[in-house]
Design a protein around this motif. Structure first.
Motif, short mmCIF file in Angstrom:
data_model
loop_
_atom_site.label_atom_id
_atom_site.label_comp_id
_atom_site.label_asym_id
_atom_site.label_seq_id
_atom_site.Cartn_x
_atom_site.Cartn_y
_atom_site.Cartn_z
N GLU A 69 19.85 17.65 -26.83
CA GLU A 69 18.80 18.34 -27.57
C GLU A 69 18.11 17.37 -28.51
O GLU A 69 18.74 16.57 -29.19
CB GLU A 69 19.40 19.50 -28.38
N SER A 70 16.79 17.46 -28.57
CA SER A 70 16.01 16.59 -29.45
C SER A 70 16.05 17.13 -30.88
O SER A 70 15.99 18.34 -31.10
CB SER A 70 14.56 16.52 -28.98
N THR A 71 16.14 16.22 -31.84
CA THR A 71 16.09 16.60 -33.26
C THR A 71 14.71 16.33 -33.86
O THR A 71 14.51 16.52 -35.05
CB THR A 71 17.16 15.84 -34.06
N SER A 73 10.95 16.75 -35.03
CA SER A 73 10.28 17.94 -35.57
C SER A 73 9.32 18.58 -34.58
O SER A 73 9.08 19.78 -34.62
CB SER A 73 9.52 17.58 -36.85
#
Length: 507
Positions: A69-71, A73
């Protein structure tokens, strides 16, 4: 002097499958760039290693995120776009300095390859060349060792990241398929194969063309062991060996008849799906669609029928109604339980008439044809408006594809003279941009400009809209094929809250 950019395909893994041209480009490069995941080494570099020149500048382009999963924004795609921007800037410096830059790509550079995103950013500013490579699809099908597609078979390449319903739909429509991008998507891909009835045709290939290559049926794969770069090969059906294909290819004289003891004709149901929402599909239609073996129809309508094991869907274009009907009848003749679907009601400018037209051929005399009604577009728009069809009404299509425009205009005039409410189907399209305006002019010859007009767009869907206006104020430019237009009678009324109704009586 600027440098040159090369996107070089390396093939699916075996260094011996690197082409001669690719090897030459790698050996002569000033800079060799290659991608890798956040951790570990680059597979592309390991394939190209025998061809790397001593002292060549290497640029490791390490992804910030792949399957995790990308963090960021802005989410995954924003993070990846920023990564490609940074990679392109690094290579731009080398190219601007006059260096030759080779970007390595597993398989082929333009086949699900990361190189494409650098190409998009750099090719307009620097001389560029693509060196194609053996694709992962080719490597995987070779590993399976059987014919992938034969004769007129259609091959589809699919990403495993598609939603399960869409993946199942696409698998059901094609003859052969290659599915890429597996890893954590594998359970969903296997479910899509099951829903499409293709699970028994599917082979799993891991590390194709490497020494440690694995090939086994998809049904025997442990989902916990599947890497992202594994591939699934769905072996083709071979259209010439398919029973329905055989019947479509035969002449009327060659088709089976009731006297052929080896073939028992199936049945054919023509089904109205309603205007759109699932809740407007009748229980009778839903039950029938749950048991048929084949569904024929215009592609957007076929798309509304859920894929399931044992169901084959046959989408087609919008102006081949009789050909579609014949194909459906041929499939029924071969023993299939067939549905032909239409939006709205199949008997109102739908497929029912086309099926009976095709069924005039004596070859189809033993096929049982049943028509299942559906909610028509006129009914749906009328219900949203109130009760504009509360008295006598006419239903007219403005399309002149199957009848000349003078006939359409004459029918419009006579319906207006008879003071009927008129439901206009197929009101305006890109190929017929002027006919609705012509129809309005015909109606104004008979009807008052104060005549009530209702325009229903996408009724039953999230984007639906309803406009109540008059014949005099009617702006035909706002109408397209997503609309149905209702022209009121003399007595049609509009309430204070814009509800439209036509009295059952005549003053």
């Amino acid at each position: 002097m600027t440098g040159r950019l090369f996107g070089v395909g390396l093939g699916p893994g075996d260094p011996d499958l690197v082409t001669v041209k690719a090897a030459r480009r790698i050996e002569s490069a000033d800079v060799v760039a290659f991608f890798s995941g956040p951790r570990g080494t680059s597979i592309a570099r390991s394939i190209a290693e025998p061809y790397l020149r001593t002292g060549v500048t290497e640029e490791l382009l390490r992804y910030p995120v792949t399957t995790a999963e990308s963090t960021h924004s802005g989410g995954y795609y924003a993070e990846i776009d920023a990564f490609y921007d940074d990679c392109a800037a690094r290579l731009r410096d080398h190219l601007s300095a006059g260096r030759t830059v080779v970007v390595l790509a597993e398989g082929d550079p333009l086949f699900f390859g990361s190189y494409m995103y650098l190409h998009d950013r750099l090719a307009r500013d620097f001389p560029t060349e693509i060196v194609p490579g053996v694709t992962a699809a080719s490597g995987a099908s070779a590993a399976v060792g059987t014919g992938l597609c034969r004769h007129e078979d259609v091959l589809t390449v699919l990403p495993g990241t598609l939603p399960v319903p869409e993946l199942a739909w696409r698998l059901a429509q094609t003859d052969a398929a290659v599915i890429m991008k597996l890893g954590r998507t594998f359970p969903g891909v296997r479910e899509a194969l099951r829903q499409a009835g293709r699970l028994s045709d599917a082979w799993y290939v891991e590390r194709a063309t490497f020494a440690e290559q694995r090939v086994l049926p998809v049904t025997e794969v442990d989902p916990e062991t599947v890497p992202y770069f594994a591939t699934i090969v769905v072996v083709g059906r071979d259209r010439r060996a398919d029973s329905a294909g055989r019947w479509r290819a035969q002449t009327a004289e060659q088709r089976p008849t009731q006297t052929d003891s080896s073939v028992r004709p199936g049945r054919l149901r023509v089904i109205g799906l309603g205007p759109g929402p699932n809740e407007w599909l009748t229980a009778e239609a839903s039950s029938a669609l749950a048991e048929v073996t084949d569904v024929f129809g215009y592609a957007p309508y076929v798309d509304r029928v859920p894929q399931r094991p044992g169901l084959t869907r046959h989408p087609s274009g919008n102006t081949v109604e009789v050909d579609r009907a014949r194909a459906a009848l041929d499939t029924a003749l071969a023993g299939g339980d067939v549905a032909v679907v239409s939006g709205g009601d199949a008997g109102v400018f739908g497929m029912a008439s086309a099926v009976f037209e095709a069924a005039e051929d004596p070859a189809y005399a033993d096929i049982a044809i049943e028509v299942l009604p559906g909610v028509s577009a006129a009914q749906a728009v009328a219900a949203r408006a109130g009760a504009p069809l509360g008295a006598d009404f006419a239903v007219i299509s403005l399309s002149d594809r199957l009848k000349p425009w003078p006939v359409v205009a004459d029918r419009l005039r006579k319906a207006a003279e008879a003071d009927l409410v008129i439901a206009l189907y197929n009101p305006r399209s890109r190929s017929r941009p002027t006919q609705l305006a012509d129809a309005r002019a015909v109606l104004l010859e008979v009807r008052s400009p104060d005549t009530v007009v209702v325009i229903g767009r996408d009724i039953g869907r999230a984007e639906e809209s309803l406009t109540v206006t008059t014949l005099g104020e009617f702006d035909v430019a706002q109408v397209d094929m997503k609309c149905l237009v209702l022209i009121g009678a003399t007595g049609t009324r509009v309430t204070n809250d814009q509800r439209v109704w036509t009295p059952r009586f005549v003053d």
